[in-house]
Design a protein around this motif. Sequence first.
Motif, PDB file in Angstrom:
ATOM      1  N   ASN B   1       0.765  -1.161   0.049  1.00 41.93           N
ATOM      2  CA  ASN B   1       0.018   0.249  -0.005  1.00 41.93           C
ATOM      3  C   ASN B   1       0.870   1.212   0.042  1.00 41.93           C
ATOM      4  O   ASN B   1       1.177   1.874   0.876  1.00 41.93           O
ATOM      5  CB  ASN B   1      -0.851  -0.016   1.245  1.00 41.93           C
ATOM      6  N   ALA B   2       1.318   1.758  -1.186  1.00 45.71           N
ATOM      7  CA  ALA B   2       2.211   2.706  -1.322  1.00 45.71           C
ATOM      8  C   ALA B   2       1.752   4.057  -0.990  1.00 45.71           C
ATOM      9  O   ALA B   2       2.512   4.971  -0.569  1.00 45.71           O
ATOM     10  CB  ALA B   2       3.035   2.658  -2.414  1.00 45.71           C
ATOM     11  N   GLY B   3       0.719   4.445  -1.391  1.00 43.66           N
ATOM     12  CA  GLY B   3      -0.235   5.828  -1.242  1.00 43.66           C
ATOM     13  C   GLY B   3       0.265   6.718  -2.215  1.00 43.66           C
ATOM     14  O   GLY B   3       0.140   6.534  -3.627  1.00 43.66           O
ATOM     15  N   VAL B   4       1.195   7.840  -1.974  1.00 48.70           N
ATOM     16  CA  VAL B   4       1.864   8.709  -2.807  1.00 48.70           C
ATOM     17  C   VAL B   4       3.338   8.611  -2.625  1.00 48.70           C
ATOM     18  O   VAL B   4       3.715   8.739  -1.592  1.00 48.70           O
ATOM     19  CB  VAL B   4       1.300  10.229  -2.724  1.00 48.70           C
ATOM     20  N   THR B   5       3.623   8.413  -3.977  1.00 49.81           N
ATOM     21  CA  THR B   5       5.252   8.169  -4.189  1.00 49.81           C
ATOM     22  C   THR B   5       5.811   9.224  -4.856  1.00 49.81           C
ATOM     23  O   THR B   5       5.295   9.627  -6.035  1.00 49.81           O
ATOM     24  CB  THR B   5       5.590   6.808  -4.653  1.00 49.81           C
ATOM     25  N   PHE B 101      -0.275  13.094   1.331  1.00 45.58           N
ATOM     26  CA  PHE B 101       0.979  13.634   0.818  1.00 45.58           C
ATOM     27  C   PHE B 101       2.109  12.532   0.669  1.00 45.58           C
ATOM     28  O   PHE B 101       2.237  11.507   1.442  1.00 45.58           O
ATOM     29  CB  PHE B 101       1.579  14.499   1.854  1.00 45.58           C
ATOM     30  N   GLY B 102       2.851  12.975  -0.312  1.00 48.36           N
ATOM     31  CA  GLY B 102       4.081  12.035  -0.513  1.00 48.36           C
ATOM     32  C   GLY B 102       5.272  12.365   0.609  1.00 48.36           C
ATOM     33  O   GLY B 102       4.939  13.511   1.233  1.00 48.36           O
ATOM     34  N   ASP B 103       6.364  11.964   0.244  1.00 48.71           N
ATOM     35  CA  ASP B 103       7.389  12.114   1.339  1.00 48.71           C
ATOM     36  C   ASP B 103       8.191  13.589   1.084  1.00 48.71           C
ATOM     37  O   ASP B 103       9.184  13.751   2.025  1.00 48.71           O
ATOM     38  CB  ASP B 103       8.533  10.852   1.589  1.00 48.71           C
ATOM     39  N   GLY B 104       8.104  13.964  -0.062  1.00 52.30           N
ATOM     40  CA  GLY B 104       8.515  15.179  -0.200  1.00 52.30           C
ATOM     41  C   GLY B 104       9.945  14.777  -1.229  1.00 52.30           C
ATOM     42  O   GLY B 104      10.519  13.900  -1.198  1.00 52.30           O
ATOM     43  N   THR B 105      10.226  16.027  -1.946  1.00 54.61           N
ATOM     44  CA  THR B 105      11.692  15.955  -2.845  1.00 54.61           C
ATOM     45  C   THR B 105      12.145  17.320  -2.251  1.00 54.61           C
ATOM     46  O   THR B 105      11.774  18.514  -2.608  1.00 54.61           O
ATOM     47  CB  THR B 105      11.351  16.027  -4.328  1.00 54.61           C
ATOM     48  N   ARG B 106      13.523  17.173  -1.743  1.00 56.17           N
ATOM     49  CA  ARG B 106      14.371  18.213  -1.382  1.00 56.17           C
ATOM     50  C   ARG B 106      15.100  18.543  -2.774  1.00 56.17           C
ATOM     51  O   ARG B 106      16.024  17.834  -3.006  1.00 56.17           O
ATOM     52  CB  ARG B 106      15.206  17.938  -0.070  1.00 56.17           C
ATOM     53  N   LEU B 107      14.940  19.826  -3.193  1.00 52.55           N
ATOM     54  CA  LEU B 107      15.491  20.317  -4.376  1.00 52.55           C
ATOM     55  C   LEU B 107      16.267  21.573  -3.799  1.00 52.55           C
ATOM     56  O   LEU B 107      15.815  22.479  -3.492  1.00 52.55           O
ATOM     57  CB  LEU B 107      14.452  20.764  -5.441  1.00 52.55           C
ATOM     58  N   SER B 108      17.475  21.527  -4.343  1.00 51.34           N
ATOM     59  CA  SER B 108      18.680  22.840  -4.168  1.00 51.34           C
ATOM     60  C   SER B 108      18.921  23.282  -5.485  1.00 51.34           C
ATOM     61  O   SER B 108      19.385  22.530  -6.417  1.00 51.34           O
ATOM     62  CB  SER B 108      19.843  22.294  -3.140  1.00 51.34           C
ATOM     63  N   ILE B 109      18.800  24.578  -5.838  1.00 50.85           N
ATOM     64  CA  ILE B 109      19.362  24.947  -7.043  1.00 50.85           C
ATOM     65  C   ILE B 109      20.730  25.930  -6.410  1.00 50.85           C
ATOM     66  O   ILE B 109      20.480  27.159  -5.906  1.00 50.85           O
ATOM     67  CB  ILE B 109      18.245  25.964  -7.714  1.00 50.85           C
ATOM     68  N   LEU B 110      21.756  25.725  -7.231  1.00 47.42           N
ATOM     69  CA  LEU B 110      22.933  26.488  -6.944  1.00 47.42           C
ATOM     70  C   LEU B 110      23.230  27.658  -7.995  1.00 47.42           C
ATOM     71  O   LEU B 110      22.793  27.473  -9.186  1.00 47.42           O
ATOM     72  CB  LEU B 110      24.085  25.523  -6.765  1.00 47.42           C
TER      73      LEU B 110
END
Lengths: 111, 110
Positions: B1-5, B101-110
């Motif tokens: 039961n993955a939910g939101v991935t 909600f999914g677990d999130g994506t941490r995005l860094s822009i340099l």
Amino acid sequence: ELKVEQNPLFLSMQEGKNYTIYCNYSTTSDRLYWYRQDPGKSLESLFVLLSNGAVKQEGRLMASLDTKARLSTLHITAAVHDLSATYFCAVGGGNTDKLIFGTGTRLQVFP
Amino acid sequence: NAGVTQTPKFRVLKTGQSMTLLCAQDMNHEYMYWYRQDPGMGLRLIHYSVGEGTTAKGEVPDGYNVSRLKKQNFLLGLESAAPSQTSVYFCASGYRQPQHFGDGTRLSIL
């Protein structure tokens, strides 16, 4: 434009004490949500409140809704360390149920 | 039961690069949403979809594009990443019930 204001932004509580988090919103809505977020984690649903006077309780947390005042409260009873987290209210509803979030209340419970 | 991935979980980009964030849900939900979360702020809605083939703008849509070619997937694209897009991105699904909600994506822009 719907705005959601939450206060306090930060709350440091001693274990065993009671406190309330407030969530005010600016326009009529037919549902209000409370979520919990642990550091670095996703959001966990706590409550959904649908009507004026609605009250829901889960453990040491109790949420209520006053649609006339456009106010929801999250009351914490006899706080314990495990309740340390950030709590968000969010207002939704309408035909898209888009959520507008408050800024969150960071709760720290210490011994 | 993955939910939101959500994939990926972390990413670092250089200014001007492009990328796509993928959200997949297995709950047969019609409605899907992309939010961003910045320090000291609540989540803000970027774009949302009310069904396969539909998309609509949220509060902060500038600099992002989305597509919903399949009901279970909702893609968020950054065509030319900017440092202001450094954030944690959350995908959610559901309608008139607590959104998942999914677990999130941490995005860094340099």
